[in-house]
Design a protein around this motif. Sequence first.
Motif, PDB file in Angstrom:
ATOM      1  N   GLY A 142     -10.672  12.042   1.836  1.00  0.00           N
ATOM      2  CA  GLY A 142      -9.752  11.257   1.036  1.00  0.00           C
ATOM      3  C   GLY A 142     -10.444  10.410   0.006  1.00  0.00           C
ATOM      4  O   GLY A 142     -11.667  10.398  -0.104  1.00  0.00           O
ATOM      5  N   PHE A 143      -9.633   9.708  -0.760  1.00  0.00           N
ATOM      6  CA  PHE A 143     -10.133   8.755  -1.748  1.00  0.00           C
ATOM      7  C   PHE A 143      -9.103   7.640  -1.853  1.00  0.00           C
ATOM      8  O   PHE A 143      -7.948   7.797  -1.452  1.00  0.00           O
ATOM      9  CB  PHE A 143     -10.390   9.418  -3.105  1.00  0.00           C
ATOM     10  CG  PHE A 143      -9.189  10.079  -3.700  1.00  0.00           C
ATOM     11  CD1 PHE A 143      -8.304   9.368  -4.508  1.00  0.00           C
ATOM     12  CD2 PHE A 143      -8.931  11.424  -3.474  1.00  0.00           C
ATOM     13  CE1 PHE A 143      -7.188   9.982  -5.063  1.00  0.00           C
ATOM     14  CE2 PHE A 143      -7.815  12.042  -4.022  1.00  0.00           C
ATOM     15  CZ  PHE A 143      -6.954  11.325  -4.822  1.00  0.00           C
ATOM     16  N   LEU A 170      -4.072   5.241  -1.242  1.00  0.00           N
ATOM     17  CA  LEU A 170      -4.911   6.094  -0.415  1.00  0.00           C
ATOM     18  C   LEU A 170      -4.338   7.503  -0.425  1.00  0.00           C
ATOM     19  O   LEU A 170      -3.134   7.693  -0.228  1.00  0.00           O
ATOM     20  CB  LEU A 170      -4.964   5.553   1.012  1.00  0.00           C
ATOM     21  CG  LEU A 170      -5.756   6.337   2.039  1.00  0.00           C
ATOM     22  CD1 LEU A 170      -7.227   6.414   1.653  1.00  0.00           C
ATOM     23  CD2 LEU A 170      -5.602   5.700   3.423  1.00  0.00           C
ATOM     24  N   VAL A 171      -5.192   8.490  -0.681  1.00  0.00           N
ATOM     25  CA  VAL A 171      -4.797   9.900  -0.661  1.00  0.00           C
ATOM     26  C   VAL A 171      -5.724  10.609   0.307  1.00  0.00           C
ATOM     27  O   VAL A 171      -6.942  10.472   0.212  1.00  0.00           O
ATOM     28  CB  VAL A 171      -4.890  10.532  -2.071  1.00  0.00           C
ATOM     29  CG1 VAL A 171      -4.506  12.000  -2.028  1.00  0.00           C
ATOM     30  CG2 VAL A 171      -4.007   9.765  -3.057  1.00  0.00           C
ATOM     31  N   GLU A 172      -5.139  11.371   1.249  1.00  0.00           N
ATOM     32  CA  GLU A 172      -5.919  12.026   2.291  1.00  0.00           C
ATOM     33  C   GLU A 172      -5.461  13.458   2.526  1.00  0.00           C
ATOM     34  O   GLU A 172      -4.299  13.787   2.284  1.00  0.00           O
ATOM     35  CB  GLU A 172      -5.754  11.283   3.625  1.00  0.00           C
ATOM     36  CG  GLU A 172      -6.171   9.844   3.621  1.00  0.00           C
ATOM     37  CD  GLU A 172      -5.808   9.150   4.909  1.00  0.00           C
ATOM     38  OE1 GLU A 172      -6.711   8.532   5.480  1.00  0.00           O
ATOM     39  OE2 GLU A 172      -4.639   9.233   5.338  1.00  0.00           O
ATOM     40  N   SER A 196       4.705   8.027  -8.909  1.00  0.00           N
ATOM     41  CA  SER A 196       3.641   8.900  -9.389  1.00  0.00           C
ATOM     42  C   SER A 196       2.288   8.273  -9.104  1.00  0.00           C
ATOM     43  O   SER A 196       2.086   7.092  -9.370  1.00  0.00           O
ATOM     44  CB  SER A 196       3.809   9.121 -10.896  1.00  0.00           C
ATOM     45  OG  SER A 196       2.737   9.876 -11.395  1.00  0.00           O
ATOM     46  N   VAL A 197       1.384   9.062  -8.531  1.00  0.00           N
ATOM     47  CA  VAL A 197      -0.002   8.642  -8.338  1.00  0.00           C
ATOM     48  C   VAL A 197      -0.859   9.507  -9.252  1.00  0.00           C
ATOM     49  O   VAL A 197      -0.808  10.737  -9.170  1.00  0.00           O
ATOM     50  CB  VAL A 197      -0.444   8.783  -6.869  1.00  0.00           C
ATOM     51  CG1 VAL A 197      -1.928   8.475  -6.722  1.00  0.00           C
ATOM     52  CG2 VAL A 197       0.395   7.884  -5.962  1.00  0.00           C
ATOM     53  N   SER A 198      -1.601   8.872 -10.140  1.00  0.00           N
ATOM     54  CA  SER A 198      -2.475   9.586 -11.075  1.00  0.00           C
ATOM     55  C   SER A 198      -3.926   9.384 -10.661  1.00  0.00           C
ATOM     56  O   SER A 198      -4.329   8.279 -10.282  1.00  0.00           O
ATOM     57  CB  SER A 198      -2.276   9.067 -12.501  1.00  0.00           C
ATOM     58  OG  SER A 198      -0.949   9.292 -12.921  1.00  0.00           O
ATOM     59  N   SER A 203       0.829  -1.203   0.000  1.00  0.00           N
ATOM     60  CA  SER A 203       0.000   0.000   0.000  1.00  0.00           C
ATOM     61  C   SER A 203       0.864   1.253   0.000  1.00  0.00           C
ATOM     62  O   SER A 203       2.006   1.255   0.476  1.00  0.00           O
ATOM     63  CB  SER A 203      -0.936   0.018   1.211  1.00  0.00           C
ATOM     64  OG  SER A 203      -0.208   0.213   2.406  1.00  0.00           O
ATOM     65  N   ILE A 204       0.303   2.302  -0.565  1.00  0.00           N
ATOM     66  CA  ILE A 204       0.954   3.601  -0.607  1.00  0.00           C
ATOM     67  C   ILE A 204      -0.077   4.638  -0.180  1.00  0.00           C
ATOM     68  O   ILE A 204      -1.237   4.568  -0.574  1.00  0.00           O
ATOM     69  CB  ILE A 204       1.518   3.910  -2.018  1.00  0.00           C
ATOM     70  CG1 ILE A 204       2.258   5.236  -2.031  1.00  0.00           C
ATOM     71  CG2 ILE A 204       0.433   3.871  -3.068  1.00  0.00           C
ATOM     72  CD1 ILE A 204       3.046   5.465  -3.313  1.00  0.00           C
TER      73      ILE A 204
END
Length: 131
Positions: A83-84, A99-101, A65-67, A9-10
């Motif tokens: 987040g999403f 996961l981006v928060e 890179s997270v797109s 996970s990132i």
Amino acid sequence: MKLRINGDSIRLRLTVSEVEQFGKTGSVTDSIDFGGGEDRVLSYSLNRSTDVNTVRTDIGDGKISVSVPNDIAVAWATTGEVGFSGSQDLGNGKAVRILVEKDFVRRKDGPGGSRTDGYPHPDVSPLDDKS
């Protein structure tokens, strides 16, 4: 921007100013320099994209890179949405969870973070906040 990698996970956490930049430009980048030259720098970025339909990640040349699909990116940057997340199938039964928060302020000052440029923590009332 904080980066956490754990197993498959990132997770990225962005401050208020980083979310504002992402909303305006569609991209935020940070890096860590391990010393000894350009090839010893790890950079990581969050990018809004019209070329993807799910949250995706990639790595190459010392860059993670997270797109993010444009509609998800705009909704997150312009609302109170915290987040999403997404899951990227790697084949062979493996996947990377992404996961981006939005980053909350720390409840107390201490090592590893500050109480500035974060979103108000939901567990701290304004009367309890001594900052």
